[in-house]
Design a protein around this motif. Structure first.
Motif, mmCIF file in Angstrom:
data_model
loop_
_atom_site.group_PDB
_atom_site.id
_atom_site.type_symbol
_atom_site.label_atom_id
_atom_site.label_comp_id
_atom_site.label_asym_id
_atom_site.label_seq_id
_atom_site.Cartn_x
_atom_site.Cartn_y
_atom_site.Cartn_z
ATOM 1 N N GLU A 206 31.570 -21.291 41.750
ATOM 2 C CA GLU A 206 32.139 -22.215 40.561
ATOM 3 C C GLU A 206 31.074 -22.353 39.479
ATOM 4 O O GLU A 206 31.180 -22.181 38.155
ATOM 5 N N PHE A 207 29.932 -22.446 39.907
ATOM 6 C CA PHE A 207 28.416 -22.814 39.257
ATOM 7 C C PHE A 207 28.641 -21.382 38.070
ATOM 8 O O PHE A 207 28.473 -21.676 36.766
ATOM 9 N N TYR A 208 28.529 -20.181 38.713
ATOM 10 C CA TYR A 208 28.606 -18.971 37.816
ATOM 11 C C TYR A 208 29.891 -18.803 37.060
ATOM 12 O O TYR A 208 29.732 -18.308 35.997
ATOM 13 N N LYS A 209 31.090 -19.299 37.409
ATOM 14 C CA LYS A 209 32.149 -19.169 36.491
ATOM 15 C C LYS A 209 31.902 -20.049 35.516
ATOM 16 O O LYS A 209 32.002 -19.424 34.247
ATOM 17 N N VAL A 210 31.319 -21.241 35.339
ATOM 18 C CA VAL A 210 31.246 -22.040 34.255
ATOM 19 C C VAL A 210 30.070 -21.483 33.488
ATOM 20 O O VAL A 210 30.048 -21.433 32.303
ATOM 21 N N GLU A 211 29.282 -21.023 34.111
ATOM 22 C CA GLU A 211 27.944 -20.782 33.067
ATOM 23 C C GLU A 211 28.082 -19.217 32.520
ATOM 24 O O GLU A 211 27.681 -19.126 31.361
ATOM 25 N N SER A 212 28.965 -18.300 33.299
ATOM 26 C CA SER A 212 29.273 -17.199 32.419
ATOM 27 C C SER A 212 30.124 -17.469 31.285
ATOM 28 O O SER A 212 29.900 -16.861 30.226
ATOM 29 N N MET A 213 31.156 -18.352 31.392
ATOM 30 C CA MET A 213 31.828 -18.658 30.266
ATOM 31 C C MET A 213 30.931 -19.301 29.201
ATOM 32 O O MET A 213 31.167 -18.994 28.149
ATOM 33 N N GLU A 214 30.107 -20.090 29.456
ATOM 34 C CA GLU A 214 29.231 -20.747 28.455
ATOM 35 C C GLU A 214 28.347 -19.503 27.760
ATOM 36 O O GLU A 214 28.322 -19.394 26.562
ATOM 37 N N PHE A 215 27.770 -18.440 28.630
ATOM 38 C CA PHE A 215 26.995 -17.512 28.006
ATOM 39 C C PHE A 215 27.983 -16.654 27.037
ATOM 40 O O PHE A 215 27.379 -16.154 26.007
ATOM 41 N N ILE A 216 29.027 -16.340 27.641
ATOM 42 C CA ILE A 216 29.890 -15.376 26.864
ATOM 43 C C ILE A 216 30.037 -15.858 25.619
ATOM 44 O O ILE A 216 30.209 -14.870 24.566
ATOM 45 N N GLU A 217 30.393 -17.119 25.504
ATOM 46 C CA GLU A 217 30.781 -17.667 24.214
ATOM 47 C C GLU A 217 29.303 -17.754 23.274
ATOM 48 O O GLU A 217 29.725 -17.789 22.140
ATOM 49 N N SER A 218 28.444 -17.927 23.739
ATOM 50 C CA SER A 218 27.092 -18.189 22.940
ATOM 51 C C SER A 218 26.202 -16.979 22.696
ATOM 52 O O SER A 218 25.452 -17.059 22.054
ATOM 53 N N CYS A 219 26.406 -15.874 23.501
ATOM 54 C CA CYS A 219 25.542 -14.819 23.773
ATOM 55 C C CYS A 219 26.041 -13.418 23.180
ATOM 56 O O CYS A 219 27.237 -13.305 23.282
ATOM 57 N N ASP A 220 25.139 -12.650 22.532
ATOM 58 C CA ASP A 220 25.649 -11.338 22.461
ATOM 59 C C ASP A 220 25.295 -10.535 23.924
ATOM 60 O O ASP A 220 24.890 -10.964 24.696
ATOM 61 N N CYS A 221 26.100 -9.412 23.716
ATOM 62 C CA CYS A 221 26.249 -8.572 24.944
ATOM 63 C C CYS A 221 24.781 -8.398 25.701
ATOM 64 O O CYS A 221 24.563 -8.719 26.943
ATOM 65 N N GLY A 222 23.767 -8.016 24.963
ATOM 66 C CA GLY A 222 22.614 -7.579 25.498
ATOM 67 C C GLY A 222 22.015 -9.210 26.070
ATOM 68 O O GLY A 222 21.317 -8.950 27.310
ATOM 69 N N GLU A 223 22.085 -9.972 25.523
ATOM 70 C CA GLU A 223 21.553 -11.235 25.967
ATOM 71 C C GLU A 223 22.147 -11.634 27.068
ATOM 72 O O GLU A 223 21.718 -12.134 28.019
ATOM 73 N N TYR A 224 23.385 -11.516 27.137
ATOM 74 C CA TYR A 224 24.207 -11.967 28.657
ATOM 75 C C TYR A 224 23.936 -11.015 29.418
ATOM 76 O O TYR A 224 23.511 -11.620 30.646
ATOM 77 N N LEU A 225 23.637 -9.821 29.494
ATOM 78 C CA LEU A 225 23.447 -8.991 30.475
ATOM 79 C C LEU A 225 21.749 -9.390 31.042
ATOM 80 O O LEU A 225 21.457 -9.245 32.177
#
Lengths: 732, 444
Positions: A206-225
């Motif tokens: 659950e935690f990572y589901k939320v966090e990943s959504m947050e990241f993917i909206e705010s970061c570029d691909c490199g930063e996300y990875l």
């Protein structure tokens, strides 16, 4: 007294067993029970181990094992219920500490109780197959404390909350959490899994589901990875610090699923920062990270690979079909090589030399290189360029590297025979004009071609080298038999075997007298030493070094072609000649003559003759005079011929036609070879097998194969089957 | 002066003993003394004063014997102390296993001595004796099996519906498998697994033929290391052959049906061969008119080797195979005839013949009135063969006779068994069985 009233005699059966006073068992048990209480109250110093052990022994010996066993369970249960209440009462952060403290106390007490009840453990429990004291103590703790209503959920929530807090950057008491998870493990793997691991994994998911959504909206691909990778190492760290080692795979797979697998497509295709962007901008570190993360999930690498392939194909297609870029063949091939180097580097540094990626890259190159039909020619031109001048001053090792790279491109070619055609032409020019930089490099490339395509492919190329060698010997022989010729005009003849060399129509011309005399001498010498041969002069391929004196007395040695020599020699006799006069005197065909005059008169710095009127093109009515004012800082002056490096359109058509012509016998040979072994075969299979056999050289056209089959049928090599017209039969 | 902290004083039943914690540590964790000390063999809790006396309310004479056992590893029991008392005391302290280890040494057929002789009261001849893995044994008599632990204390006898017992075997020290005759129409008999300590029936093994449970007579037994039980089975129609069950689940896992003209269901002897992954099945005279020996591979249901004396010419001395045992080390099968001549069959050859090693023992002249057929056993490279009232021990590659075990009463030996470092010999008269053990290793 009542017993006096009734004096009934009763004869009792003799009891075999000496009856133990039933109070005895109670009393003994009370002693033991009190001891267990004392142990739990940490007041055991006054206890006598021997006495307790003896009491427990006696109870078992006198068949009170059952009572002892159930008593011990009841007493321990009572204590654990009390402990559970104390743990429940603990507030906030003290809760876990209290639980841990009580767990340690229970363990210590359990140890002592087990010692006291050891005899029961060994005999009574052994023979009745009941749970032993120690495991029993653990399951009582589990049922009365860990699974008690008020603790169960709270314990789990506390742990999950601690983990959550650590994930959000707080520092927590890892030792305490480790002790508690260790307790779960001690209670059995299933307890650990059911009471902690499963909810933990769900919460993490659950935690990572939320966090990943947050990241993917705010970061570029490199930063996300980068963040995903950080989370992954954090989780692995967490397992090392306070979870059971078996949880590692499970929690990493949760992170992988939530952070990567679920966002794979979006990450790869992310605008301005996705995979294509990384490839374009050589972001090796990001690519490596993407590879390592995507490798962990199913289809991860396939996704990366597909996107890479389609990008590479698209990019390559643009590269090879852009008419701008194919103007300069050397530049064109250099671009291909650069792209290849780039992808090689990406695959080796970022993709761990993954075989599947190498294959994907290879097939992409193969795809787009063959989109441009001129690729074979361009590659040959590139080699020509390198071997003419490009390799000067480069170490042998580097030469090998360049040649190897070229071979990689060569391997992608489908029409290898076209390449061979061009290569032969270019090699012939290099050899005859003596412009080869390094024989070693030439031979090395031929060896490479030979290993790639077999002996047949290079036999003619090798023949060309042999011709060059024998010509040298022939010349030595010629001059030693004519010692008088060592002075004056010298002639160097290269005798070329017909067939080995690219045939060009021999263009006749009138040679100057000095030269034609020598030619005649050589002809008689050569035909004298070899019988049954015919010599014909390829004047269009020769060169000459002539000495010239200009107006102010400067001397220059001019390096010119045979045609140019013929023209220049005319000026020994007259200062001024018209185009017509030159044409008549030399008999050089008009286009050749024009090109040759152009290079003598129109190239700045090399214009040894002047043209009247001054213009770029040669006209039929032009006049030519010696340029007395010619100067050059070099003694030797090389007069180039205006040669079209790249083939002109009609030339290209011609080469193409020749290639097609050469393919015919090869296709026929393949058909006959196949039919000879198969005897009978249907049309589709013949096409398939012929294509397969010829693949290393070129991609055979099915309609052409069909035409060849027809031709073979006409010549009675094959026949059609009478009943099934699709079947062919081999006629021996 | 050594470290006096190591010293400990006991008052056992009024007598003072002084010893050290190192000596007591020999008792191990799982003992009275192990509980007395902490993990580092320090007293817990530490005694308050220097000369602390631990009181133990037990027999001081036995304590002396057991203390010496911990000190030296040897058991020296004075005639004044009954064995049972010692065992009782050892049980209190958790030292029974120490006592057993000290009682007898590792098995060696050439150093055996008779240690005990147990008389039974069962009528008729005994069927079989089987040594248990920890020194106990069980004796099959008619329809009952008597179970003895290593102290030779008899436990509850076991039976399977009181049907005649054909064979018994130990799966481990607590589990015994019993095979018995069927009782027509009742589904009694067959095979069962029993607890050796309580005599309880854990479960009965069933034979299924075409998904129907059949009653059957179970014969010879064998076990392997994969927890499989093998037994020869005889039903009434097609269920002749070798059944296989799982020891853990008790379920039938396989059945090797006997082919016509061959005998498996009547087998006298089964032996699992670890190296070859095969089961030896031997059906012998006089159960059948002919002898059949075969090796079965259950993985592909294949009879990989076989031998029979069908059609071989009857010699005048009428040498018939009476027992057989496979010897994997020498790739051969050892057989014995009624005159105790040993014979060998090569396992590597298909259809070989018996190579008899004639040991002219002139047995023919002194055959007893009630002959017992010879039995063979193999133990760590030593071959044992029983005949009449003695057991011969053979050693070496040529099987030289090295020892003979015999005692004066009890009559012929009808069966013997080696296990738990002991040899048990069951006599046909008097229902006596003898226990032979190797004495503990010499001091030097």
């Amino acid at each position: 007294m009542s017993n006096q009233k009734k004096r009934n005699f009763q004869i009792e059966a003799f009891k075999h067993r000496v009856v133990v006073d039933p109070k005895y068992a109670d009393k003994t048990w009370q002693i033991l029970e009190r001891a267990i209480h004392q142990i739990y109250n940490q007041d055991a110093s006054g206890l006598s181990f021997e006495e307790l052990y003896r009491n427990a022994y006696n109870m078992v010996l006198h068949k009170f094992g059952e009572k002892l066993y159930t008593g011990f369970i009841a007493t321990m249960t009572g204590h654990l219920k009390e402990k559970a209440k104390l743990i429940e009462a603990a507030q906030g952060g003290a809760f876990l500490e209290e639980l841990n403290k009580k767990w340690n106390e229970h363990n210590k007490a359990l140890e002592m109780i087990r010692d006291i009840l050891m005899y029961m453990d060994r005999t009574y429990i052994e023979s009745t197959k009941k749970p032993h004291v120690h495991p029993m103590g653990l399951s009582l703790w589990r049922d009365n404390v860990v699974h008690s209503v008020k603790i169960h959920a709270r314990l789990l929530n506390t742990l999950l909350d601690l983990v959550h807090r650590e994930r959000t950057g707080e520092v927590i008491d890892r030792g305490l959490v480790r002790n508690v998870t260790k307790m779960f493990m001690d209670l059995g793997e299933s307890v650990y899994q059911d009471d902690f691991e499963k909810p933990f994994l769900e919460a993490s998911s659950e935690f990572y589901k939320v966090e990943s959504m947050e990241f993917i909206e705010s970061c570029d691909c490199g930063e996300y990875l980068r963040r995903a990778e950080k989370r992954l190492t954090e989780e692995i760290d967490r397992v090392g610090h306070y979870l059971d080692a078996k949880s590692e795979d499970k929690i990493t797979s949760v992170v992988e699923r939530e952070m990567i697998a679920n966002h794979m497509q979006r990450l790869v295709h992310m605008e301005n920062s996705g995979l294509v962007n990384m490839l374009l901008n050589d972001k090796y570190e990001d690519l490596g990270r993407m590879y390592n993360l995507f490798r962990r999930v199913t289809n991860g690498l396939a996704t990366v690979r597909d996107v890479m392939t389609s990008h590479l194909r698209e990019m390559g297609k643009q590269l090879v079909t852009d008419p701008e870029k194919s103007k300069d063949p050397v530049e064109f091939v250099q671009r291909l090589l650069d792209e290849r180097d780039k992808y090689d580097r990406i695959i080796s540094t970022a993709f761990g030399n993954d075989k599947t990626f190498q294959n994907a890259s290879n097939s992409s190159f193969e795809y787009f290189i063959n989109l441009n039909t001129r690729s074979p020619e361009f590659i040959s031109l590139f080699v020509d360029d390198k071997l003419r001048k490009g390799l000067k001053g480069i170490a042998d090792v580097d030469v090998e590297v360049i040649l190897d790279k070229v071979m990689m491109l060569f391997r992608y070619l489908q029409e290898k025979d076209v390449f061979e055609k061009y290569y032969k032409q270019h090699l012939a020019k290099r050899l005859l004009s003596g412009k080869t930089v390094s024989d070693d490099a030439e031979k090395s490339l031929i060896v490479k071609l030979k290993t790639e395509c077999g002996y047949q492919f290079t036999s003619k190329l090798e023949g060309m080298f042999t011709d060059m060698k024998t010509s040298e010997d022939t010349m030595r022989g010629f001059y030693s038999s004519h010692p008088e010729l060592s002075e004056g005009t010298t002639l160097t003849v290269q005798v070329l075997t017909t067939g080995s060399w690219p045939t060009q129509p021999a263009v006749p011309c009138n040679l100057p007298a000095e030269v034609s005399v020598l030619c005649e001498k050589f002809r008689s010498y050569y035909l004298g030493t070899h019988t049954g041969r015919r010599l014909s002069w390829q004047t269009n391929m020769g060169t000459a070094d002539i000495k010239a004196v200009f107006g102010k007395g400067q001397k220059h040695e001019l390096n010119v072609s045979t045609f140019q020599m013929c023209v220049l020699m005319l000026f020994n006799n007259s200062d001024r000649l018209s185009y017509k006069e030159i044409e008549q005197a030399t008999e050089i065909p008009a286009p050749e003559l024009k090109r040759c005059l152009q290079s003598l008169a129109c190239v700045k710095g090399k214009n040894v003759i002047k043209k009247e009127p001054m213009s770029k093109d040669i006209g039929e009515d032009d006049l030519f005079v010696v340029n007395d004012k010619f100067t050059s800082k070099f003694y030797k002056v090389k007069i180039g011929t205006v040669v079209a490096q790249k083939e002109t359109e009609p030339e290209k058509q011609e080469t193409r036609q020749r290639v097609e012509e050469d393919r015919k016998p090869q296709i026929e040979a393949a058909i006959v070879r196949i039919m000879k072994s198969r005897k009978i075969l249907d049309h589709n299979n013949i096409i398939a097998e012929v294509t397969k056999q010829l693949q290393p050289r070129f991609l055979a056209n099915p309609t052409e194969i069909k035409k060849r089959i027809e031709s073979l049928i006409e010549r009675d090599f094959l026949e059609r089957d009478n009943t099934d017209r699709k079947l062919y039969r081999y006629l021996a | 002066m050594g470290n006096s902290k190591d010293r400990i004083k006991f008052n056992v039943g009024g007598r003072i003993f002084e010893t050290t914690s190192t000596t007591l540590a020999n008792a191990g964790r799982d003992s009275f003394f192990g509980a007395l000390f902490d993990d580092d063999w320090n007293l817990s809790p530490p005694p308050t004063k220097q000369d602390h006396l631990f009181f133990i309310d037990r027999n001081p004479d036995c304590f002396a014997v057991l203390l010496d056992l911990l000190r030296t590893g040897d058991l020296n029991l004075p005639a004044t102390i009954p064995e049972r008392l010692l065992h009782r005391e050892a049980s209190f302290y958790g030292l029974l296993r120490h006592v057993r280890t000290a009682r007898w040494g590792p098995f060696d057929g050439n150093r055996l001595r008779l240690s005990d002789s147990v008389k039974g009261i069962a009528p008729g001849d005994g069927t079989a004796v089987r040594a248990g893995p920890d020194g106990g044994c069980c004796v099959a008599h008619g329809s009952v099996v008597h179970v003895f632990d290593w102290m030779l204390e008899e436990h509850c006898p076991i039976n399977l519906d009181y049907q005649r017992v054909n064979d018994v075997g130990w799966i481990d020290s607590d589990n015994i498998v019993l095979s018995a005759c069927e009782k027509l129409g009742r589904g009694d008999g067959g095979m069962g697994l029993f607890s050796s300590s309580t005599g309880d029936l854990r479960y009965k093994f069933q034979v299924c033929h075409e998904n129907q449970v059949k009653s059957y007579t179970a014969g010879a037994l064998s076990f392997n290391q994969d927890y499989k039980i093998f037994s020869s089975c005889k039903g009434r129609s097609n269920e002749y052959g070798i059944g296989v069950w799982d020891q853990i689940t008790g379920k039938q896992t396989d059945f090797f049906y006997e082919s016509t003209g061959w005998s498996l269901g009547d087998a006298d002897k089964l032996q699992w061969l670890n190296g070859l992954n095969c089961l030896l099945v031997a059906t012998l005279f006089p159960r059948k008119d002919n002898c059949y020996i075969s090796l079965l591979d259950f993985r592909d249901k294949n009879m990989v080797w076989s031998w029979s004396d069908i059609g071989s010419p009857m010699a005048i001395d009428e040498k018939r195979v009476r027992d057989a045992i496979a010897m994997e080390d020498s790739s051969s099968i050892c057989v014995v005839n009624e005159f105790e001549d040993l014979g060998f069959i090569d396992l590597r050859m298909y259809g070989g013949s018996v190579r008899w090693s004639s040991r002219s023992r002139l047995m023919k002249s002194k055959m007893p009135d009630e002959p017992c057929y010879p039995k063979l056993a193999l133990h760590e490279g030593q071959l044992f063969s029983s005949m009449n009232d003695s057991i011969s021990v053979f050693c070496g590659p040529d099987w030289v006779l090295t020892s003979r075990l015999r005692r004066s009463y009890g009559g012929s030996i009808c069966d013997f068994s080696i296990g738990g470092d002991r040899l048990f010999a069951l006599h046909s008269e008097e229902n006596v069985f003898d226990v032979w053990e190797t004495p503990p290793s010499p001091i030097i």
